[in-house]
Design an enzyme around this catalytic site. Structure first.
Site, short mmCIF file in Angstrom:
data_model
loop_
_atom_site.label_atom_id
_atom_site.label_comp_id
_atom_site.label_asym_id
_atom_site.label_seq_id
_atom_site.Cartn_x
_atom_site.Cartn_y
_atom_site.Cartn_z
N PRO A 276 -7.41 -26.59 13.87
CA PRO A 276 -8.12 -25.52 13.15
C PRO A 276 -7.89 -24.15 13.76
O PRO A 276 -7.71 -24.00 14.97
CB PRO A 276 -9.59 -25.93 13.29
N CYS A 357 0.27 5.63 6.14
CA CYS A 357 1.05 6.29 5.09
C CYS A 357 1.75 5.27 4.19
O CYS A 357 2.97 5.15 4.17
CB CYS A 357 2.06 7.25 5.71
#
Length: 428
Positions: A276, A357
């Protein structure tokens, strides 16, 4: 142990255990990753108490402080690179409790893992098996292996996190598995230990797991008939979490007991391993971020925060949903209806975006929030595949990471500086 959730509100303010997120943001700055030790422990115990052998998926969160907590709990680890093995060892984990997965293991990584004495290699192709046999032979060793078998089961998740279909790069094709195991049995420097299967991530329905498991168990029966012993069955670790969008997985204890029962009906002596990551770590962490600007528009309103896609890649990469909430609820902040940047104090629907950006730099779409510049928001369910996927794009230092233990705060990673990003670079 307290019945109060590890991440909760007190008088309208978000807390991680006994520490307010407001105080953390003020002292350590934002963006900031924060994890709860109690939440990590409770998630691990939900697996371990149900009889599972747990190997924590290091790729989900590779912070040394976090890994050290699991090592102390007795966890094993699932790695996909030599670098992750080095992290496990630095965190106090034992190589003898490490499973080495991954499709592209280099010869150097194999040597390192064999030298340290890893528990098992999850081999993902016939060429890898040949290389591992050669490397182990050069070292005078035998490599313990299981084959990662691809059962061609569709978990119905995002295609980028689906790993068990025949079109995926992972694992040995189901139709080739029997022959590959027979070849492994003949190799002088390989020792067959078990079988591995991992069909994907963020699986919230147990049915695909059981479908895959039935195919694996059928193969195990054929292998035993051919004289290939299988001591353990590794079922991977794709159990999902609730990200706040109504995707509710089964309880961990129910999931584990169902899987173990199905295996032991046919293979009562087989060890059952789990790998997990998300279900251990995801809901144990948050990413705190500060609102820089509010930018209302004709078509969309933009809430520009100081965390970006370089800090949390999942939304832009997987179109993933994370719940985003104010650290201090509006009423507690005591704001009036006065306008700030043209937006009043009431709830408005916002695009939560970062400063990077790129038009793909977003963290949440269409979120109804009452926010003002300077407010701190919490991006929830950020403990897995958060910092570990972060980058320095736009020369942005990565955030600090904290672990909160009751009222104690541990800095488990200091915030990077711009100057530190230059290390190793040279002018011509």
């Amino acid at each position: 142990m307290s019945s109060t959730p590890a991440i909760h509100r007190e008088n309208g303010t978000l807390y991680i255990e006994g520490v307010s997120c407001s105080a953390l943001a003020k002292q350590y700055g934002t963006p900031l990753y924060v994890y709860s030790r109690r939440a990590l422990t409770e998630a691990y115990n939900a697996y371990a108490s149900s009889g599972a052998k747990v190997h924590v998926a290091v790729k989900a969160n590779s912070n040394l402080g976090v890994l050290s907590l699991f090592a102390r709990l007795g966890a094993g680890f699932d790695i996909v690179t030599g670098g992750e093995l080095a992290r496990v060892l630095a965190a106090g984990g034992k190589a003898s409790n490490v499973v080495f997965s991954g499709v592209g293991k280099s010869a150097d990584e194999m040597r390192y893992a064999l030298r340290e004495g890893v528990k098992c290699f999850n081999v993902e192709s016939a060429p890898e098996l040949e290389r591992l046999n050669d490397v182990a032979g050069e070292m005078g060793l035998k490599a313990p292996v299981s084959l990662r078998v691809n059962p061609d089961v569709d978990p119905k998740t995002h295609p980028y996190i689906s790993t068990g279909l025949k079109g995926n790069k992972f694992g040995v094709a189901f139709s080739d598995a029997l022959g590959t195991y027979k070849r492994a049995q003949e190799m002088p420097h390989v020792q067959v230990s078990g079988i591995d299967c991992h069909i994907g991530s963020q699986i919230t329905d147990i049915a695909p797991y059981l479908d895959a498991l039935d195919r694996v168990l059928d193969l195990v029966a054929k292998l035993k008939a051919e004289g290939v012993p299988i001591a353990h069955i590794d079922v991977g670790g794709g159990l999902g979490i609730d990200y706040g969008n109504g995707d509710a997985p089964p309880k961990t204890e129910q999931f584990v007991s169902t899987i173990i029962s199905r295996i032991h009906e046919q293979e009562p002596t087989a060890e059952v391993w789990f790998e997990p990551g998300r279900s251990l770590l995801g809901n144990a962490g948050v990413l705190l971020t500060t609102v820089e600007y509010l930018k209302p528009g004709e078509e969309k309103n933009f809430c520009i925060v100081d965390a970006g896609m370089n800090d949390l890649a999942r939304p832009s990469m997987y179109d993933a949903f994370h719940d985003i909430v104010p650290v201090v609820e509006t009423a507690e902040r005591g704001e009036d209806a006065a306008s700030t940047n043209g937006v009043d104090g009431g709830a408005t629907t916002w695009e939560i975006v970062g400063p990077v950006c790129e038009s793909g730099d977003w963290l949440g779409h269409d979120r109804a929030l009452a926010v003002q510049p300077g407010d701190v928001l919490a991006i929830l369910s950020a403990g897995a595949y958060g910092f570990t996927m972060a980058s320095n794009y736009n020369t942005r230092p990565r955030p600090a990471e904290l672990v909160v233990d009751g009222e104690t705060v541990h800095v488990v990673r200091e915030r990077e500086t711009v100057q530190s990003l230059f290390a190793g670079e040279h002018l011509i």
